[in-house]
Design an enzyme around this catalytic site. Sequence first.
Site, PDB file in Angstrom:
ATOM      1  N   SER A   1      35.152   5.573  25.932  1.00  0.00           N
ATOM      2  CA  SER A   1      35.155   6.965  25.488  1.00  0.00           C
ATOM      3  C   SER A   1      36.378   7.258  24.611  1.00  0.00           C
ATOM      4  CB  SER A   1      35.079   7.896  26.699  1.00  0.00           C
ATOM      5  OG  SER A   1      34.688   9.186  26.323  1.00  0.00           O
TER       6      SER A   1
ATOM      7  N   ASP B   1      23.207   7.829  27.413  1.00  0.00           N
ATOM      8  CA  ASP B   1      24.473   8.548  27.282  1.00  0.00           C
ATOM      9  C   ASP B   1      24.218   9.946  26.705  1.00  0.00           C
ATOM     10  OD1 ASP B   1      27.053   9.454  26.740  1.00  0.00           O
ATOM     11  OD2 ASP B   1      27.752   7.512  26.022  1.00  0.00           O
TER      12      ASP B   1
ATOM     13  N   HIS C   1      26.905   7.813  30.222  1.00  0.00           N
ATOM     14  CA  HIS C   1      28.217   7.663  29.595  1.00  0.00           C
ATOM     15  C   HIS C   1      29.202   6.927  30.499  1.00  0.00           C
ATOM     16  CE1 HIS C   1      31.349   8.595  26.717  1.00  0.00           C
ATOM     17  NE2 HIS C   1      32.094   9.117  27.671  1.00  0.00           N
TER      18      HIS C   1
END
Length: 339
Positions: A148, A278, A306
Amino acid sequence: MDMDMLYMLLVAGGTLALPILAFLASFFLWPSTLINIYYWYWRRTLGMQVRYVDCGGYRFCYSVRGKPGTRPSILLLHGFSAHKDMWLSVVKFLPKHLHLLCVDMPGHAGTSRTCADDYSILGQVRRIHQFVESVRLNKKPFHLVGTSMGGSVAGVYAARYPAHVCGLTLICPAGLRYPTESRFLKQLQALRRAGVSEGLPLIPSTPQEMEDMLQLCSHVRFKVPQQILQGLVDVRLPHNDFYKEVFMKIVEEDSRHCLQDHMTQITAPLQVIWGKQDQVLDVSGAEVLVGALPGCEVQLLQNCGHSVVMERPRKTAKLVLDFIVAQQGLQSSSSKKQS
C-alpha cells in the site's frame, strides 16, 4: 476428602482462575491492552526482537530476526496507519535463518514523530534511506517489500537508490494512476465534492467505522467482537490527527502518483502481488506496472482484498521467498556464463 487435599485443590483452582480472570478483564475492560499483549506474544514466539536506532536526533523503531547470510536481507515496509507488527503473520511462514527487518514507518508506532517532518512519499523515502544507512543494511543489496503506502515508498526507494536493492516486491502499491477506480477512491471523490474532510474511511473513530474499514480492506467477511473493535479504535484514536496529516500529504499532487512518476527508473527485478478483489487500490494498477516494466512478475490472488498480508500470509511468504530464490538462481547462472 482430607483438608490437605482440599487445600491443594483450592490453590490449583485459584492459580487457574487468576489468568482467566485477567483475560476476561482485559477483554471486556481493556481490550487495547489485550491487543498489545497479543503482538508482544507473537513477536516473542517468532523470535522477532524490537530494537531502536538513533540518527541525528531521530529514532527508528524496528523488529529484526536472523543475521545477514547467503540470501539477501529483507526489509518490509508497512502501509498507512499500520505498524511493523502487521508483518508477523507473514514472518511466521518465512525461514528463521533469513535476515528480516520490519520498521515502523516515519511517525508510526515507535518511530519518531516530529512536527517538522515531511510525510510525503519522497519525505518518507528519505527517512527510510536514513534508516538503511543507520543499520548498515546497504553494505549488501537487500530485498525490499512494501504494501500500500509502503509499496509506493518501496518503489520510489528502489528507483532512487538502485544499488541498494537486489529485488523488489510491491503488494497492492499506492502511487499509481489506476485505469479502474476503486470503491475507496470513489468514496474519497464523494467526500471532496461534499467539501467534507472528516469521516475518512481509513481513519475510523468508532467501532462501527472500524468494522467498515475492515470490510473495505478485506475480501473475507468475518465477525469481529465489539470489544475487539473497541480495542482497535482505542489504540488508534490518539493518533488519528497524525494519520489525517499523513493521509493529506500522500494524496497531494506530488505524492499521489509518485510511484508512477518513478517506475521507469526501477532496475531491480520486480514482483507485484495484488488481491483481485482489492476495494482500496484497484488491481488494474498491476497493468500499469507491467506496461512500464514488462519483465516484472505478477501474481493476482483470487478471493483476496487489499489486506493481502493479513488475508493470505502463507501465500505471500511463499511468493516472496520463491521470487528471491529464483532471482539468486538467475544471478548465479549469469555469473557462471561471464566467467
